[in-house]
Design an enzyme around this catalytic site. Sequence first.
Site, PDB file in Angstrom:
ATOM      1  N   SER A  58     -24.965 -95.898  24.599  1.00  0.00           N
ATOM      2  CA  SER A  58     -24.904 -96.287  26.000  1.00  0.00           C
ATOM      3  C   SER A  58     -26.134 -95.922  26.811  1.00  0.00           C
ATOM      4  CB  SER A  58     -23.663 -95.674  26.659  1.00  0.00           C
ATOM      5  OG  SER A  58     -23.709 -94.257  26.602  1.00  0.00           O
ATOM      6  N   HIS A 111     -19.058-100.024  24.540  1.00  0.00           N
ATOM      7  CA  HIS A 111     -20.127-100.763  25.208  1.00  0.00           C
ATOM      8  C   HIS A 111     -20.520-102.036  24.449  1.00  0.00           C
ATOM      9  CE1 HIS A 111     -21.327 -98.011  28.502  1.00  0.00           C
ATOM     10  NE2 HIS A 111     -20.895 -97.059  27.686  1.00  0.00           N
ATOM     11  N   LYS A 137     -14.526-101.224  30.639  1.00  0.00           N
ATOM     12  CA  LYS A 137     -15.875-101.783  30.770  1.00  0.00           C
ATOM     13  C   LYS A 137     -15.769-103.309  30.766  1.00  0.00           C
ATOM     14  CE  LYS A 137     -17.731 -97.622  28.568  1.00  0.00           C
ATOM     15  NZ  LYS A 137     -17.564 -96.830  29.770  1.00  0.00           N
TER      16      LYS A 137
END
Length: 397
Positions: A183, A211, A242
């Site tokens: 990340s 991610h 996310k």
Amino acid sequence: MYQDFQKHLQTTIAEIREAGLYKSERVIITPQSSAIQVEGGVDVINFCANNYLGLADNKELIQAAKDRMDVRGYGMASVRFICGTQDTHKQLEQAISDFFGTEDTILYAACFDANGGLFEPLLTEQDAIISDALNHASIIDGVRLCKAVRYRYKNGDMADLEEQLKAAQAQRFRIIATDGVFSMDGNVCPLDKIYELANKYNALVMVDESHSAGVVGKTGHGVTELYNLRGKIEILTGTLGKAFGGSVGGFTTGKKEIIDLLRQRSRPYLFSNSIPPMIAAAGLKTLEIITRDNTLQDKLHANTEYFVTKMKAAGFDIKPTQSAICAVMLYDARLSQEFAAALQKEGIYVTGFYYPVVPQGQARIRVQLSAAHTQEQLDRGIAAFIKVARTLNVIKQ
């Protein structure tokens, strides 16, 4: 007693401030999106959210959550093995399994819990975990809670991984643990090579897709899609916080027996409430949206390529990226904070990252692109970066 401890805390906090490492939180007064308002009614373009597909304020998700709250209530008020679970949770688990091509899925309150509760139920002191050096803090903490022998390999370094796997042959079972996308840098793990080494040295593989799910791969199905390994990795973890709507909730998905044992022994699962039914319903809607066509994924990939290309051309030091994360390297902690503050005055909302979030001397601005960004917003962001960088002598153009 607290008076002495209070002085200790005040001294520690003062030292953090003096070192330029104190983290302040800004207040947003609008829904999360590519354009937001911060406290005081200031409009800014948002480049620091994990809102990769722009779904955090999606009307379909909001309506799905409202509708499910009407028929299934607000919360569960207990843990699943005590009070049971709702059909919505089971439907979401099945949908996640279908998305990744896995056998079963277990939901958690957050991916931090999924990673924290993963290793200890599966492994003992007879076993080994081989972990990438730049893995997320949740994986690191999960490894610490487990009695397995610990090995660590340099980020993405397959020669080093092979050496650690050779050493780990002394143990009974081995799991290679890695982030799908790291990340802070935005690079993707070399899962194809990891898979080859796992087969060669008789190891399992665990990948955190937080991610990468919704982002990486032609249709956003994550690193297993990118490397044509769908359904072949034993353990995947991820988040709904996310690309999958930006809310809360995590999951572990993979081999049926692994998931079954986690339901029996994973402490964050056994001792935490289920996610609210409305969150599960929104998660279901997210998966429906991103599998019915590839519009959002294509827009995200185009936005990322455009921004990174323009920033490199302007002379910025950009970490190599295969994701929606663009790390603009500044190296100095104070400079990263000064740069972020100057950008906010230009209407660009970013965050400076510095130690201990990244290694000392590796401070940066982490730009996160979204399918929700318009080209005008991208151009305004790039222009602001160039203006501030010239003022602070980061670039000379």
